[in-house]
Design an enzyme around this catalytic site. Structure first.
Site, PDB file in Angstrom:
ATOM      1  N   PRO A  37      -0.218 -11.296   7.856  1.00 51.15           N
ATOM      2  CA  PRO A  37       0.399 -12.431   7.164  1.00 51.15           C
ATOM      3  C   PRO A  37       1.896 -12.276   6.918  1.00 51.15           C
ATOM      4  O   PRO A  37       2.365 -11.195   6.580  1.00 51.15           O
ATOM      5  CB  PRO A  37      -0.367 -12.502   5.834  1.00 51.15           C
ATOM      6  CG  PRO A  37      -1.092 -11.214   5.704  1.00 51.15           C
ATOM      7  CD  PRO A  37      -1.330 -10.721   7.097  1.00 51.15           C
ATOM      8  N   ASN A  38       2.582 -13.359   7.127  1.00 48.70           N
ATOM      9  CA  ASN A  38       4.022 -13.518   6.877  1.00 48.70           C
ATOM     10  C   ASN A  38       4.911 -12.814   7.896  1.00 48.70           C
ATOM     11  O   ASN A  38       6.130 -12.937   7.845  1.00 48.70           O
ATOM     12  CB  ASN A  38       4.395 -13.074   5.444  1.00 48.70           C
ATOM     13  CG  ASN A  38       3.647 -13.883   4.407  1.00 48.70           C
ATOM     14  OD1 ASN A  38       3.692 -15.101   4.453  1.00 48.70           O
ATOM     15  ND2 ASN A  38       2.939 -13.233   3.495  1.00 48.70           N
ATOM     16  N   ARG A  65      12.596 -13.790   6.984  1.00 44.08           N
ATOM     17  CA  ARG A  65      11.970 -13.424   5.716  1.00 44.08           C
ATOM     18  C   ARG A  65      12.673 -12.198   5.116  1.00 44.08           C
ATOM     19  O   ARG A  65      12.752 -11.159   5.778  1.00 44.08           O
ATOM     20  CB  ARG A  65      10.520 -13.054   6.041  1.00 44.08           C
ATOM     21  CG  ARG A  65       9.771 -12.380   4.959  1.00 44.08           C
ATOM     22  CD  ARG A  65       8.503 -11.740   5.492  1.00 44.08           C
ATOM     23  NE  ARG A  65       7.728 -11.262   4.374  1.00 44.08           N
ATOM     24  CZ  ARG A  65       6.755 -10.379   4.485  1.00 44.08           C
ATOM     25  NH1 ARG A  65       6.418  -9.889   5.656  1.00 44.08           N
ATOM     26  NH2 ARG A  65       6.100  -9.988   3.417  1.00 44.08           N
ATOM     27  N   TYR A  77      13.406  -6.668   5.816  1.00 46.66           N
ATOM     28  CA  TYR A  77      12.723  -6.686   7.118  1.00 46.66           C
ATOM     29  C   TYR A  77      13.660  -6.899   8.312  1.00 46.66           C
ATOM     30  O   TYR A  77      13.197  -6.932   9.455  1.00 46.66           O
ATOM     31  CB  TYR A  77      11.627  -7.762   7.115  1.00 46.66           C
ATOM     32  CG  TYR A  77      10.579  -7.526   6.052  1.00 46.66           C
ATOM     33  CD1 TYR A  77       9.712  -6.434   6.141  1.00 46.66           C
ATOM     34  CD2 TYR A  77      10.451  -8.370   4.950  1.00 46.66           C
ATOM     35  CE1 TYR A  77       8.752  -6.195   5.161  1.00 46.66           C
ATOM     36  CE2 TYR A  77       9.495  -8.141   3.966  1.00 46.66           C
ATOM     37  CZ  TYR A  77       8.655  -7.062   4.085  1.00 46.66           C
ATOM     38  OH  TYR A  77       7.703  -6.824   3.117  1.00 46.66           O
ATOM     39  N   ASN A  82      -0.008  -4.110  11.881  1.00 46.39           N
ATOM     40  CA  ASN A  82       0.721  -4.226  10.624  1.00 46.39           C
ATOM     41  C   ASN A  82      -0.060  -5.249   9.809  1.00 46.39           C
ATOM     42  O   ASN A  82       0.077  -6.452  10.028  1.00 46.39           O
ATOM     43  CB  ASN A  82       2.161  -4.680  10.850  1.00 46.39           C
ATOM     44  CG  ASN A  82       2.945  -4.725   9.551  1.00 46.39           C
ATOM     45  OD1 ASN A  82       2.350  -4.712   8.462  1.00 46.39           O
ATOM     46  ND2 ASN A  82       4.253  -4.774   9.636  1.00 46.39           N
ATOM     47  N   ALA A 118       0.428  -7.508   3.626  1.00 47.39           N
ATOM     48  CA  ALA A 118      -0.112  -7.229   2.289  1.00 47.39           C
ATOM     49  C   ALA A 118      -1.600  -6.877   2.311  1.00 47.39           C
ATOM     50  O   ALA A 118      -2.083  -6.194   1.395  1.00 47.39           O
ATOM     51  CB  ALA A 118       0.133  -8.429   1.384  1.00 47.39           C
ATOM     52  N   GLU A 159      -1.399   2.243  12.132  1.00 44.85           N
ATOM     53  CA  GLU A 159      -0.839   1.288  11.162  1.00 44.85           C
ATOM     54  C   GLU A 159       0.680   1.411  11.148  1.00 44.85           C
ATOM     55  O   GLU A 159       1.204   2.537  11.135  1.00 44.85           O
ATOM     56  CB  GLU A 159      -1.396   1.576   9.764  1.00 44.85           C
ATOM     57  CG  GLU A 159      -0.925   0.562   8.734  1.00 44.85           C
ATOM     58  CD  GLU A 159      -1.287   0.980   7.308  1.00 44.85           C
ATOM     59  OE1 GLU A 159      -2.067   0.278   6.679  1.00 44.85           O
ATOM     60  OE2 GLU A 159      -0.767   2.016   6.837  1.00 44.85           O
ATOM     61  N   HIS A 185       4.177  -0.170   9.124  1.00 45.90           N
ATOM     62  CA  HIS A 185       4.880  -1.032   8.162  1.00 45.90           C
ATOM     63  C   HIS A 185       6.362  -0.936   8.465  1.00 45.90           C
ATOM     64  O   HIS A 185       6.886   0.177   8.647  1.00 45.90           O
ATOM     65  CB  HIS A 185       4.621  -0.600   6.713  1.00 45.90           C
ATOM     66  CG  HIS A 185       3.206  -0.817   6.292  1.00 45.90           C
ATOM     67  ND1 HIS A 185       2.694  -2.051   6.016  1.00 45.90           N
ATOM     68  CD2 HIS A 185       2.198   0.073   6.137  1.00 45.90           C
ATOM     69  CE1 HIS A 185       1.417  -1.934   5.692  1.00 45.90           C
ATOM     70  NE2 HIS A 185       1.090  -0.660   5.758  1.00 45.90           N
ATOM     71  N   ARG A 232       9.024   1.105  -2.502  1.00 48.39           N
ATOM     72  CA  ARG A 232       8.946  -0.244  -3.064  1.00 48.39           C
ATOM     73  C   ARG A 232       7.978  -0.264  -4.258  1.00 48.39           C
ATOM     74  O   ARG A 232       7.686   0.766  -4.842  1.00 48.39           O
ATOM     75  CB  ARG A 232       8.552  -1.232  -1.953  1.00 48.39           C
ATOM     76  CG  ARG A 232       9.567  -1.218  -0.792  1.00 48.39           C
ATOM     77  CD  ARG A 232       9.203  -2.207   0.288  1.00 48.39           C
ATOM     78  NE  ARG A 232       9.252  -3.592  -0.205  1.00 48.39           N
ATOM     79  CZ  ARG A 232       8.734  -4.619   0.453  1.00 48.39           C
ATOM     80  NH1 ARG A 232       8.128  -4.425   1.617  1.00 48.39           N
ATOM     81  NH2 ARG A 232       8.799  -5.828  -0.049  1.00 48.39           N
TER      82      ARG A 232
END
Ligand code: DQA
Length: 148
Positions: A8-9, A16, A21, A75, A78, A99, A101, A108
């Site tokens: 998502p996103n 964004r 990012y 990825n 969230a 995975e 990110h 964060r």
């Protein structure tokens, strides 16, 4: 074939929160990554993005059992932090899953420090920006070559 699944996103990359990012969209990044994988493998990339948990699970199930899948780079966005369903899909398939990110999730908010997906993966990368996808792809191609 390497399957890249962005959650998502991540369709908004480049637009964004560019401070976190970056300013490059995944569509802009992908051609260079494809070239790298063709030269190293040769290995092709299938790229999927979805904002839906179920579609991400469907993709893991669909490609995770294919003989032609060298590995999956995911990825989960969230969902990494709470989707047991995606974690279970990763555990269910024989394909190696890495995975990625883009941001350093450990630098964060605290809720980003935990990934329920990472322990089900062969490895996890974070904080290297889009280069993390290339690092994961290189690993999967080397793994494929050494198992061949
Ligand atoms: C992300 C990190 C997640 O915490 C966040 O929800 C994302 C992007 C990353 O690539 O850095 O959507 O997965």
């Amino acid at each position: 074939m390497i399957i890249i699944i962005n959650g998502p996103n991540l369709n908004l990359l480049g637009r964004r929160e560019p401070g976190i990012y970056g300013t490059t969209s995944f569509e802009e990044y992908l051609p260079g990554l494809r070239t790298m994988c063709r030269n190293l493998g040769p290995c092709d990339i299938l790229y999927l993005q979805s904002n839906s948990e179920g579609e991400i699970i469907d993709a893991i199930q669909r490609y995770g059992f294919e003989q032609t899948t060298a590995g999956i780079i995911i990825n989960p966005g969230a969902y990494a932090h709470y989707s047991i369903a995606i974690a279970d899909a990763v555990s269910a398939v024989p394909a190696p899953v890495v995975e990625v990110h883009i941001s350093n999730v450990f630098a964060r908010e605290e809720f980003r420090h935990k990934s329920v997906v990472a322990p089900r993966c062969v490895g996890s990368l974070c904080g290297f920006g889009l280069e993390g996808y290339a690092m994961a792809a290189r690993f999967l191609i080397e793994r494929l070559k050494s198992n061949a």
